[in-house]
Design a protein around this motif. Sequence first.
Motif, short mmCIF file in Angstrom:
data_model
loop_
_atom_site.label_atom_id
_atom_site.label_comp_id
_atom_site.label_asym_id
_atom_site.label_seq_id
_atom_site.Cartn_x
_atom_site.Cartn_y
_atom_site.Cartn_z
N ARG B 424 0.83 -1.21 0.00
CA ARG B 424 0.00 0.00 0.00
C ARG B 424 0.86 1.25 0.00
O ARG B 424 0.50 2.27 -0.57
CB ARG B 424 -0.91 0.00 1.21
N HIS B 427 2.94 2.92 -3.53
CA HIS B 427 2.46 3.86 -4.51
C HIS B 427 2.23 5.23 -3.89
O HIS B 427 1.49 5.38 -2.94
CB HIS B 427 1.15 3.33 -5.09
N GLY B 429 1.82 8.02 -6.15
CA GLY B 429 1.04 8.76 -7.14
C GLY B 429 1.83 9.79 -7.92
O GLY B 429 1.28 10.54 -8.71
N ASP B 430 3.14 9.85 -7.69
CA ASP B 430 3.97 10.82 -8.44
C ASP B 430 4.21 10.32 -9.86
O ASP B 430 4.27 9.12 -10.12
CB ASP B 430 5.34 10.99 -7.76
N ALA B 431 4.38 11.30 -10.76
CA ALA B 431 4.64 10.93 -12.16
C ALA B 431 5.97 10.19 -12.29
O ALA B 431 6.10 9.25 -13.07
CB ALA B 431 4.65 12.19 -13.01
N TYR B 434 5.85 6.45 -11.81
CA TYR B 434 5.42 5.64 -12.95
C TYR B 434 6.60 5.30 -13.85
O TYR B 434 6.70 4.21 -14.39
CB TYR B 434 4.35 6.38 -13.75
N LEU B 435 7.47 6.29 -13.98
CA LEU B 435 8.66 6.05 -14.82
C LEU B 435 9.54 4.97 -14.20
O LEU B 435 10.10 4.12 -14.90
CB LEU B 435 9.44 7.36 -14.97
N PHE B 437 8.45 2.56 -12.32
CA PHE B 437 7.74 1.30 -12.58
C PHE B 437 8.07 0.80 -13.97
O PHE B 437 8.35 -0.39 -14.18
CB PHE B 437 6.23 1.50 -12.47
N LEU B 438 8.04 1.73 -14.92
CA LEU B 438 8.28 1.36 -16.31
C LEU B 438 9.70 0.80 -16.46
O LEU B 438 9.91 -0.24 -17.11
CB LEU B 438 8.09 2.58 -17.22
#
Lengths: 431, 452
Positions: B424, B427, B429-431, B434-435, B437-438
């Motif tokens: 939990r 994450h 929520g920052d942009a 996501y990068l 994660f990618l």
Amino acid sequence: MGAMIGSTFGTIPFPLPSDLVSPTGGMTPLATSAAGALGLLVTGVVLLRIERRGWLALIPFVVLVSLALAIANAPFAAAGGGPIAAALVAATLARDRRDPLHAECALKLLWVIGPALALSWAGLLLLTLTTGTPVPVEQWAVLALGLDPRFLWITALPLALLAGLVLLGGAPFHFLVADVLQGVRPWLAASAVVALQVSGATWLSQRLEGVIGFPEGRELVRSLLGFGAFAALGTGAVTLLVQRRPERRVGTLASLNGGLVLVVLATGRTPAPVDLAAWGAHLALALAGAATVARFLPTFAGQAPGAPLFRRHPWTGIAGLYALASLAGVPGTPGAMLWLASARSLAAAGRTALLLVLAAAWLATLTAAMRQWRQAFGVSTTATYAGMSGEQAALVAGAQGTARVPVEARLALWISALGLLALGAARLWWR
Amino acid sequence: MTEGIVRRLRGPGPAISGALACAAGFALLGWPSLFAAALGLELFGAGFWTWARVAEDRREQLPRWAWLRRPALALWLAAGLDAVGGGHGFGGLAPLSTPVGALARVSAIAVLWGALELMASLPLARPAYVRPGPLRAAGPWLPVMLPGAGFILLWRHADHWTRVPEVRTAAIILMLVSAALAAMRAFSRREWTSSLRWLVIVDCGLAGALVALRVVPDDTALLMWMGCCGGHALLLAGELSGAGTRRGEQPRRLWQVAVWISLASISLPIVTTLAVGTAGVASPLFALVAAVAVAFASLVSVRRMVPAPDRRVLLRKESAVPLAQVGALGVLVAGPLALLFAWWGGFDPRAIDALASLIPAAVGGWAAGLVANPLSPRQTAWVTGFGKASRYVALVLFHGLLAFEAALRGLLRRIALAVGAPARDLHTGDAQEYLLFLAGVAVLAVVLPLLR
């Protein structure tokens, strides 16, 4: 007939692939995906009327039509649609600089989809370099000869699939879908998400076309996408149960629907155009309704009276919840057929573990749908009114029900629900 | 106008709509389709929710009955897997290693899960539905309705779960243990109505075990269940309408005999099969557990039915029509009739075994008689002392087990929270996240195939 259709839809390749005009399918894929896209377009336009009218609505209208065309094109597996749809969505979001949520969503989309596309293109180039052809079916035939270094293509192939995985919204990129549904304006949110997800599905389908003829590649795809589907379904299910905002729940449900495509691909075969069209059309119609109704649902904060939509227009609320239920695959909805079809493909392929994860995810979606249903109607206000006089009750009812429910939103909910009913009836008819 | 608004807000009566939902749920449970059963249980949950959301104490009632969705979920799972596996190839059970075999087993477990949870027979998830329900008028009926629904589910879909041997064995164990626990709980309660609620659970557990043993035809098992569970349900109804079943010596005796015979009838095939049945089915330990349950249930059923004083000088006209006694007669004949059908259907134990298997019920009945009519002051003192002590022991055993289960449940919950907490927090929520994660997924996608 073909010429007429060709002149109407310039992007459709002709002659049509044989399975699109087969006796069993006929024009079904095209009709299905077009119907879904049309439903989404109409709901988008109706919702747009809440915010903008006249000339101000022209550019958003063009955006919606473009996204609808991208969705309608789903069964033709044009992989190039992904980057175009992503760029269009990001540009539309970035256009209104005064809206911080739009700007944030645009940034996130660019931040993730841009690098993902870059990595995938690198993978595609590597595959082309290795095999000497950019056509997937030919690439598998060349690789099957075993002349090229193995490590090259087993590195290139996963990278080539990455953009599809991201666009499809499978975990760990499921937050992206939820972010868009929560932060983007109602008229655009559902269209943007569906266009991106459909682009992801077509990207993967197009890339993996004919891989079944290359056993080693098929096994690699089976294991890789099986792992991806496992993560998408498992993580999505867990996330769904702990989310509190309805918009994010709908986003995770959409992400799990993306996982259904991964499930089919994990069996080592690409989905047939008719299946892809049905999936896309259902996602479009269901998300149009679910994303709209989510705006009227209460954020979970214990026991509370029902939301104004459900007190003032309960049948309209039920129509919206039907769309949400279909997205969740509740039995009796068109969405359930898609979940069942995916599960059957896994059973046929002998992937029992993944099938059980799919079943667990389905149970999580059912739980979320029922929980949402109960929260929507909330605890009864009857007991509160019981001890009051008529005037007192009217005053309290007036105070509690002041939140207006725009007629456009109600119309959008009904369009979505009726569209889903028609889709379900059509699926049953053609079965 | 204001009246119109109020009427519109009130809408259809929640009591009626909840009752209709529950009635429809019951009807669907009897339908031979897993989807219908799942829908039936969902309607049950919806009915309780409809009642709970309008209850005055809805803050307690809504969470109290939220568990009713779990059996429905289990049935949805079973129905879904059944649809996927195409019935899992009825006629033979595929090996566990095959997808069809695995699906059949999971599906069977799901059906059993749903039914056992309704029958309060599932470890770690024993619902306390002996507490008042969300609708006052229906509250006392809940302990009859829910285990009854569980048994009907088990009985109707017996073919689905009994063909998996592991599931069958687990079902027998769980139902016999829960029957024994419920009998002890009934014994430890002083109030007759409370005891009756627990006796219904005993009946359902015993009848479920009988279905699992597959020694008598399913219809016969249903008749036996109707005899013993119906008897206790009618007694409960009588208690709630002025204790009519206990007024007058003859009706009371008739009820005592009827309930005792129905319990003895259902215990006969169970105890016989478990004690001296064929190899693989017989289990002396399970037979002992069943005997304990039957003995305690007989004792409580006979002993607690004390005469109720009739305070009326003149009998009312309708009292002359012994409707309650008609029910008693039905209960009286149901058990022996079911045994006759069972014998006709092939259940043919040796006479000595059949007589021996009646011992637990006979002991219970005899002890009840002894407790009711002690022969000497010394015996009275002994009975009183022993009764108190044994009730206390039963109480401690029951609550001890429940406390142990609650502790285990809490431990599992804490472990799940500890495991889930990092996920939990992962994450933000920052942009940029996501990068990351990618990048992580890209590396994984490249490395995983190389490691294969």
